[in-house]
Design a protein around this motif. Structure first.
Motif, mmCIF file in Angstrom:
data_model
loop_
_atom_site.group_PDB
_atom_site.id
_atom_site.type_symbol
_atom_site.label_atom_id
_atom_site.label_comp_id
_atom_site.label_asym_id
_atom_site.label_seq_id
_atom_site.Cartn_x
_atom_site.Cartn_y
_atom_site.Cartn_z
ATOM 1 N N LEU A 195 14.224 -0.696 -3.213
ATOM 2 C CA LEU A 195 12.913 -0.662 -2.544
ATOM 3 C C LEU A 195 11.813 -1.494 -3.213
ATOM 4 N N ALA A 196 12.027 -1.894 -4.474
ATOM 5 C CA ALA A 196 10.945 -2.612 -5.187
ATOM 6 C C ALA A 196 10.379 -3.795 -4.400
ATOM 7 N N PRO A 197 11.200 -4.551 -3.655
ATOM 8 C CA PRO A 197 10.609 -5.683 -2.929
ATOM 9 C C PRO A 197 9.681 -5.267 -1.787
ATOM 10 N N PHE A 198 9.767 -4.006 -1.376
ATOM 11 C CA PHE A 198 9.049 -3.610 -0.159
ATOM 12 C C PHE A 198 7.867 -2.677 -0.386
ATOM 13 N N VAL A 199 7.714 -2.138 -1.592
ATOM 14 C CA VAL A 199 6.644 -1.157 -1.800
ATOM 15 C C VAL A 199 5.754 -1.576 -2.974
ATOM 16 N N GLY A 200 4.621 -0.884 -3.102
ATOM 17 C CA GLY A 200 3.657 -1.245 -4.139
ATOM 18 C C GLY A 200 3.786 -0.451 -5.422
ATOM 19 N N GLY A 201 4.596 0.600 -5.411
ATOM 20 C CA GLY A 201 4.744 1.404 -6.620
ATOM 21 C C GLY A 201 5.688 2.563 -6.378
ATOM 22 N N PHE A 202 5.952 3.313 -7.452
ATOM 23 C CA PHE A 202 6.872 4.449 -7.370
ATOM 24 C C PHE A 202 6.219 5.666 -8.012
ATOM 25 N N LYS A 203 6.333 6.801 -7.344
ATOM 26 C CA LYS A 203 5.741 8.038 -7.862
ATOM 27 C C LYS A 203 6.816 8.883 -8.546
ATOM 28 N N VAL A 204 6.476 9.318 -9.762
ATOM 29 C CA VAL A 204 7.406 10.099 -10.585
ATOM 30 C C VAL A 204 6.739 11.430 -10.910
ATOM 31 N N GLY A 205 7.501 12.512 -10.797
ATOM 32 C CA GLY A 205 6.923 13.826 -11.078
ATOM 33 C C GLY A 205 7.723 14.599 -12.096
ATOM 34 N N HIS A 206 7.594 15.925 -12.027
ATOM 35 C CA HIS A 206 8.291 16.783 -12.990
ATOM 36 C C HIS A 206 9.807 16.680 -12.859
ATOM 37 N N ALA A 207 10.297 16.425 -11.655
ATOM 38 C CA ALA A 207 11.752 16.427 -11.455
ATOM 39 C C ALA A 207 12.444 15.400 -12.343
ATOM 40 N N LEU A 208 11.790 14.277 -12.588
ATOM 41 C CA LEU A 208 12.394 13.260 -13.461
ATOM 42 C C LEU A 208 11.946 13.395 -14.912
ATOM 43 N N LYS A 248 0.824 -1.208 0.000
ATOM 44 C CA LYS A 248 0.000 0.000 0.000
ATOM 45 C C LYS A 248 0.858 1.257 0.000
ATOM 46 N N VAL A 249 2.149 1.074 0.098
ATOM 47 C CA VAL A 249 3.056 2.227 0.133
ATOM 48 C C VAL A 249 3.622 2.496 -1.250
ATOM 49 N N ILE A 250 3.545 3.754 -1.649
ATOM 50 C CA ILE A 250 4.132 4.205 -2.915
ATOM 51 C C ILE A 250 5.313 5.095 -2.559
ATOM 52 N N CYS A 251 6.483 4.758 -3.093
ATOM 53 C CA CYS A 251 7.668 5.568 -2.794
ATOM 54 C C CYS A 251 7.776 6.705 -3.798
ATOM 55 N N ALA A 252 7.853 7.935 -3.303
ATOM 56 C CA ALA A 252 8.009 9.097 -4.188
ATOM 57 C C ALA A 252 9.471 9.240 -4.578
ATOM 58 N N LEU A 253 9.721 9.180 -5.884
ATOM 59 C CA LEU A 253 11.094 9.345 -6.378
ATOM 60 C C LEU A 253 11.334 10.832 -6.608
ATOM 61 N N ASP A 254 11.542 11.564 -5.519
ATOM 62 C CA ASP A 254 11.735 13.009 -5.628
ATOM 63 C C ASP A 254 13.202 13.319 -5.878
ATOM 64 N N THR A 255 13.618 13.082 -7.101
ATOM 65 C CA THR A 255 14.995 13.340 -7.513
ATOM 66 C C THR A 255 14.979 13.620 -9.013
#
Ligand code: C5P
Length: 238
Positions: A26-39, A6-13
């Motif tokens: 982190l892929a084994p431990f979270v449900g997804g990754f959040k990507v924004g304008h920074a990437l 249920k946790v989405i890791c924000a890739l704020d980089t």
């Protein structure tokens, strides 16, 4: 679904190597990754494929689209072609914009359709700004509930809500996905945060997913950090 999923890791980089390294860790431990304008601004939407190759099976594209219906539909089309799992739009773009986005998403085959999430009131806004600068008579939570309900009535799949308002938003929208950023650990100082809450509280109030950024990216032991500091007593209740 395991509680950690249920946790989405924000890739704020803005760094692809840093994002890739984070995903591998982190892929084994979270449900997804959040990507924004920074990437996406420096590297283009093709970065989604790079991140998927690194192990990010589910990518939440958080670009908060807000434009005329045709332009937003085109943006949704491009994001869908890149196979993103979730994406955000501003509900304040209005019903025609959201309907155009929904129709575009639904024109793709079912397994490719992204989850469309509406952003109602940014957590950086407060009652003073809403009332005195944006001319709204509603309280923040009333305005959030109003826009969130409008979004799901337009066919959007769900909404973003700070933990503080999740309970009211769940009540307002009924079924539908709720994603909550602004998750804090119980040991974090509250003074420099506004409209935050703990993971277990947000989940108990009706959130489906939690977005956590720095606390995970900077953790030497993400699994322990998740269990001990973000989800602590939630595992037992779900
Ligand atoms: O604070 P943290 O690093 O966990 O933030 C993770 C993500 O959640 C960031 O992408 C941030 O933009 C978002 N966030 C938010 N609203 C908040 C706090 C964080 O949208 N109140």
């Amino acid at each position: 679904m395991g509680i950690q999923r249920k946790v989405i890791c924000a890739l704020d980089t803005s760094s692809v190597p840093e994002a890739v390294a984070t995903i591998r860790r982190l892929a084994p431990f979270v449900g997804g990754f959040k990507v924004g304008h920074a990437l996406t601004l420096p590297h283009g939407l093709g970065v989604v494929e790079t991140l998927r190759d690194a192990g990010a099976q589910r990518i939440f594209l958080d670009l908060k689209f807000h434009d005329i219906p045709n332009s937003v539909a085109l943006a949704v089309r491009e994001a869908t072609r890149h196979g993103v799992w979730m994406m955000t739009l501003h509900a304040s773009g209005g019903p025609a914009m959201m309907t155009a986005a929904v129709e575009e998403a639904q024109s793709h085959s079912e397994e490719c359709q992204p989850i469309l999430l509406a952003v109602s009131v940014l957590t950086s806004l407060n009652q003073h700004i809403l009332t005195d600068h944006m001319g709204t008579d509603r309280t923040i939570v009333e305005h959030m509930a109003y826009l969130s309900k409008l979004a799901v009535d337009c066919g959007m799949d769900g909404v973003v809500s700070s933990p503080e308002e999740v309970k009211e938003i769940r009540r307002a929208i009924g079924h539908g996905v709720i994603v909550s950023p602004g998750i804090r650990r119980p040991d974090q100082n509250l003074n420099d945060h506004s409209r935050t809450g703990t993971g277990p509280q947000a989940l108990a109030d009706g959130a489906d997913y939690l977005v956590i950024g720095r606390g995970l990216m900077e953790s030497p032991d993400p699994e322990k950090t998740l269990t001990d500091y973000y989800l602590f007593d939630a595992a037992g209740s779900h």
